[in-house]
Enzyme design. Structure first.
Site, PDB file in Angstrom:
ATOM      1  N   GLN A 196       0.846  -1.184   0.000  1.00 54.31           N
ATOM      2  CA  GLN A 196       0.000   0.000   0.000  1.00 54.31           C
ATOM      3  C   GLN A 196       0.885   1.240   0.000  1.00 54.31           C
ATOM      4  O   GLN A 196       1.868   1.312   0.733  1.00 54.31           O
ATOM      5  CB  GLN A 196      -0.875  -0.003   1.261  1.00 54.31           C
ATOM      6  N   ASP A 250      10.123   4.175 -15.674  1.00 57.62           N
ATOM      7  CA  ASP A 250      10.285   3.947 -14.225  1.00 57.62           C
ATOM      8  C   ASP A 250      10.789   2.523 -13.953  1.00 57.62           C
ATOM      9  O   ASP A 250      10.189   1.784 -13.171  1.00 57.62           O
ATOM     10  CB  ASP A 250       8.972   4.200 -13.490  1.00 57.62           C
TER      11      ASP A 250
END
Length: 313
Positions: free
Chosen positions: A34, A150
């Site tokens: 998370q 990324d």
């Protein structure tokens, strides 16, 4: 500072069901990770990625436009490959009016979690295997007018099995660098500076220039160094601009970069050849993927390894 004080997205209940745009229902088994903007649930057969910001829409758009399963299969056959680690999105939609989500088949576990668990750098053989697989994915997405922007261990997933299955995931920052076959022009500040994982993004990304093919290949080079040696000259720096300054310095002195990272260990010739090539690329230049991969795979064979063999982790 922004990230530190950003509100954390509320997790969904484990066991909760979501329904995709095709009416298929998916049960969220276990919350895996998370962040301030994203939730990742894993189960026996799926990886659920849900977020409240627009980044996940960008990933969905990329997958639908440039990573269709039929296109991936065609590429694999044309290039006589045994595997290509492009994730297949099997469902997407909105949940509770505010969570945009994507569903993927289980792709194993993140390389980041493996490295943390091992608590030691990866062998050169394993890093070369990973690099060859990731280079294959980058060549495919570049041929479809996109860059990843990324590349880092959290966006690399590995699935144990009879062969090395290495997936490059996380296309939230994916950028269409060559729409309609016309390369975008270089321009500082055309995008938000320092987007992506600061330790591994290219100097172009630090400057806010649109990422290009060289950005992905340079990021992969930084990752290779970090995975094998456990460090980069800027690893301990906290300010993105300081990191950018260090990267600018070492782009012009690859030997010094390698010497610092490898320390007393013998510098890998394969790493040196790869980094020297990608650091000298021009913004719009098409990389010689074949030459780069031959350099990596030749070194891998000399170490007694092969791209298709299971990862020796």
């Amino acid at each position: 500072k922004k990230a530190k004080h950003a509100p954390t997205v509320e997790p969904l209940q484990e066991g909760e069901e979501v329904t995709d745009t095709m009416g298929n229902k998916w049960k969220l088994i276990k919350l895996s990770t998370q962040s301030t903007t994203e939730l990742l649930y894993e189960g026996e057969t799926l990886r659920f990625s849900g977020a409240k910001d627009g980044r996940i829409f960008n990933e969905q758009n990329f997958l639908q436009r440039a990573a269709k399963p039929a296109s991936v299969d065609k590429w694999i056959k044309q290039n006589k490959m045994d595997f290509l680690g492009i994730p297949t999105c099997v469902g997407f939609g909105l949940h509770a009016d505010s969570y945009r989500f994507l569903i993927f088949p289980n792709m194993g576990r993140s390389l980041h979690s493996v490295i943390e668990e091992q608590n030691e750098p990866l062998s050169e053989k394993v890093v070369l295997q990973l690099a060859c697989r990731i280079l294959d994915v980058l060549q495919f997405i570049h041929s479809n007018e996109y860059v990843h922007a990324d590349v880092n261990a959290e966006n690399v997933y590995i699935k144990p099995g009879a062969k090395s299955e290495v997936y490059l995931v996380g296309y939230c920052h994916a950028f269409r660098f060559c729409p309609g076959g016309k390369h975008v022009e270089y321009r500082d500040g055309s995008r938000t500076p320092h987007e992506g994982s600061v330790e591994f993004i290219s100097l172009d990304a630090h400057k806010g220039a649109a990422p290009s093919r060289r950005s992905d290949l340079q990021s992969l080079g930084y990752c290779m160094l970090h995975w094998h040696t456990g460090k980069l000259p800027w690893s301990e720096l906290t300010q993105p601009q300081q990191v950018a300054t260090q990267k600018r310095r070492y782009m012009e002195d690859v030997k010094a970069l390698l010497s610092l990272c490898f320390g007393k260990k013998k510098v890998s010739r394969a790493f040196q050849t790869y980094l020297t090539a990608v650091m000298s690329l021009q913004y719009t230049e098409q990389p010689d993927y074949s030459e780069l991969k031959v350099g990596l795979s030749t070194a891998l064979h000399q170490l007694g390894g092969a791209v298709e063999l299971p990862l020796a982790l």
